[in-house]
Enzyme design. Structure first.
Site, PDB file in Angstrom:
ATOM      1  N   GLU A 163       0.805  -1.224   0.000  1.00 15.17           N
ATOM      2  CA  GLU A 163       0.000   0.000   0.000  1.00 15.17           C
ATOM      3  C   GLU A 163       0.842   1.281   0.000  1.00 15.17           C
ATOM      4  OE1 GLU A 163      -3.056  -0.109   2.992  1.00 15.17           O
ATOM      5  OE2 GLU A 163      -3.984  -1.866   2.093  1.00 15.17           O
ATOM      6  N   GLU A 351      -5.144  -8.627   0.303  1.00 17.81           N
ATOM      7  CA  GLU A 351      -5.873  -8.367   1.553  1.00 17.81           C
ATOM      8  C   GLU A 351      -7.343  -8.101   1.266  1.00 17.81           C
ATOM      9  OE1 GLU A 351      -4.463  -5.347   4.258  1.00 17.81           O
ATOM     10  OE2 GLU A 351      -2.380  -5.875   3.854  1.00 17.81           O
TER      11      GLU A 351
HETATM   12  N1  LIG Z   1      -7.399  -0.781   8.167  1.00 12.72           N
HETATM   13  N2  LIG Z   1      -7.161  -1.801   8.026  1.00 12.72           N
HETATM   14  C1  LIG Z   1      -6.902  -3.152   7.850  1.00 12.72           C
HETATM   15  C2  LIG Z   1      -5.613  -3.397   7.019  1.00 12.72           C
HETATM   16  C3  LIG Z   1      -4.356  -3.013   7.803  1.00 12.72           C
HETATM   17  O1  LIG Z   1      -4.336  -3.663   9.064  1.00 12.72           O
HETATM   18  C4  LIG Z   1      -3.180  -3.474   6.958  1.00 12.72           C
HETATM   19  O2  LIG Z   1      -1.938  -3.325   7.642  1.00 12.72           O
HETATM   20  C5  LIG Z   1      -3.089  -2.641   5.676  1.00 12.72           C
HETATM   21  O3  LIG Z   1      -2.249  -3.322   4.763  1.00 12.72           O
HETATM   22  C6  LIG Z   1      -4.469  -2.385   5.051  1.00 12.72           C
HETATM   23  O4  LIG Z   1      -5.233  -1.411   5.641  1.00 12.72           O
HETATM   24  C7  LIG Z   1      -5.670  -2.638   5.724  1.00 12.72           C
END
Ligand SMILES: N#[N+]C[C@@H]1[C@@H](O)[C@H](O)[C@@H](O)[C@@H]2O[C@H]12
Length: 445
Positions: A163, A351
């Site tokens: 991300e 995810e």
């Molecule tokens: N908020 N939320 C849950 C989840 C977060 O915990 C992850 O680390 C990220 O990659 C993505 O944002 C999603």
């Protein structure tokens, strides 16, 4: 009933800072999240990842749970501060943890999928400007090259970044994530250097000619829809799409930033003098797969006063505990759009999942809403595959309830409940349901 292809890759995903704990162990030094989470007011209840799920010490137990659920793959991230606790200084003990983790996965016939960067930048790098410093590209190249050398032969899937939008816009522009800056010029500089470091790592990976291994990147993509049929709302949706999606998709797959967004941003950030001529060619290195993190959609109406000329409005659908609208059909729209406008290379949903308030009853945890959320998204995943879409796998977020960044431990995304007082793990109903889906390779209606 809907069947998955026989080789469909079912997995679960986690990340280092959210589950490992052991923040001072075996040579690890602080990350920017260790620092940020200790600043008053930055995280719910002042929660930190100091202990989290104690996965650093309990990884064998957790891999036993993976085995019990029957996942084919496990997506985890590597903590950069364990590998390079100081600039230029490799830490073998930190590397040895991941070697043991991977060995245990392979022993259990679970495919390791390693994310190189999931936001826990070493604080030494943060002190040197973090992703604002163009040298971050070289720090990241040294880090990723060492990983490829040490474990490249036992990791079949590499994800360079998780991300980039969150690691740049949310972290340097909006300020909700570490390092908590609120400067959109900084955000776009950070985004550029993160993308550039991705391209350099892909080049290094190719040059090392690592057999039986693939490399990609994971983008969080949020389809944007106009609030009404008004032309101005369609314009707002276009800019929201540029803000969330095209700013990252275009450089990677088209070798250029979207012109409409450059024009829009120029008014706010001035010249794009941080982009060198050769950069976009590096960023758009061919990759082997695209990872997509999907949670929800956005609905926007025009707002002259906002940087991206729009503001989000609440969707009509049911919401998760994060307040995000449940919109599985938007996942299908997104996949079709990626396939049509960007690439038909293999896609993995790296995810997808939801936070809900679980019903805990002794050793049972009931989470029917989470089952319904995942089921509906998997149905649209199958619809895309049946349309000929090249979707190869799905990683449920997350294996364990964990440190949910600024929300601390107040939001539970796991299919396995964690009692953070005792570190006891309890498989939720969703884990038992997911086990059945994987075993049968289908979704019952
Ligand atoms: N908020 N939320 C849950 C989840 C977060 O915990 C992850 O680390 C990220 O990659 C993505 O944002 C999603």
């Amino acid at each position: 009933m809907a069947n998955f292809p026989k080789d469909f890759l079912f997995g679960v995903a986690t990340s280092s800072y959210q589950i490992e704990g052991a923040v001072n162990e075996d040579g690890r030094t602080p990350s920017i999240w260790d620092t940020f989470s200790k600043i008053k007011g930055k995280t719910y209840n002042g929660d930190t990842g100091d202990i989290a799920c104690d996965h650093y010490h309990r990884y064998k137990e957790d891999i036993g749970i993976l085995k019990e659920i029957g996942v084919k793959a496990y997506r985890f991230s590597i903590a950069w501060p364990r590998i390079y606790p100081e600039k230029g200084k490799f830490n073998q003990k930190g590397m040895d943890f991941y070697k043991k983790l991977i060995d245990e996965l392979l022993k259990n016939n679970i495919k390791p999928v390693a994310t190189i960067y999931h936001w826990d930048l070493p604080q030494w790098a943060g002190d040197l400007g973090g992703w604002l410093n163009r040298d971050s590209i070289y720090w990241y190249s040294e880090y990723s090259q060492k990983l490829f050398k040490e474990i490249g032969d036992v990791v079949p899937m590499w994800i360079t970044h998780n991300e980039p939008w969150c690691a740049s816009i949310l972290s340097y522009g909006i300020g909700e994530h570490a390092p908590g800056h609120k400067d959109y010029r900084e955000a776009l500089i950070a985004a550029h250097h993160i993308l550039l470091s991705h391209g350099e790592a892909v080049k290094i990976f190719r040059d090392m000619n690592i057999k039986e291994s693939q490399i990609g990147i994971t983008l969080n993509l949020t389809p944007a829809y106009p609030a009404t049929e008004k032309e101005e709302d369609y314009l707002a949706a276009k800019y929201a799409d540029g803000f969330s999606n095209r700013w990252f998709l275009d450089p990677i797959f088209k070798g250029k930033y979207p012109v409409d967004m450059i024009e829009l941003y120029k008014k706010e950030i001035g010249e794009f003098d941080f982009i060198k001529n050769e950069d976009l060619g590096i960023i758009s290195q061919p990759i082997d797969f695209l990872g997509i993190n999907f949670y929800s959609r956005s609905i926007v109406k025009y707002d002259e006063n906002s940087l991206i000329k729009g503001e989000a409005v609440e969707g009509p659908g049911k919401k998760t505990d994060m307040g995000w609208e449940i919109s599985p059909e938007s996942l299908y729209d997104l996949l079709k759009r990626i396939d049509k406008e960007y690439t038909n290379m293999p896609i993995y949903i790296t995810e997808n999942g939801a936070a809900f308030k679980d019903i805990v009853n002794k050793d049972e945890v009931h989470d029917q809403e989470r089952i319904e959320y995942v089921k509906e998204h998997l149905k649209y995943a199958i619809k895309f595959i049946e349309d000929g879409g090249n979707l190869k796998g799905y990683f449920l977020w997350s294996l364990l309830d964990n440190f949910e960044w600024a929300y601390g431990y107040s939001k539970r995304f796991g299919i396995v409940y964690v009692d953070f007082e005792t570190q006891k793990r309890i498989l939720k109903d969703s884990a038992i349901w997911y086990k059945e889906v994987i075993n049968k390779n289908l979704i019952d209606n």
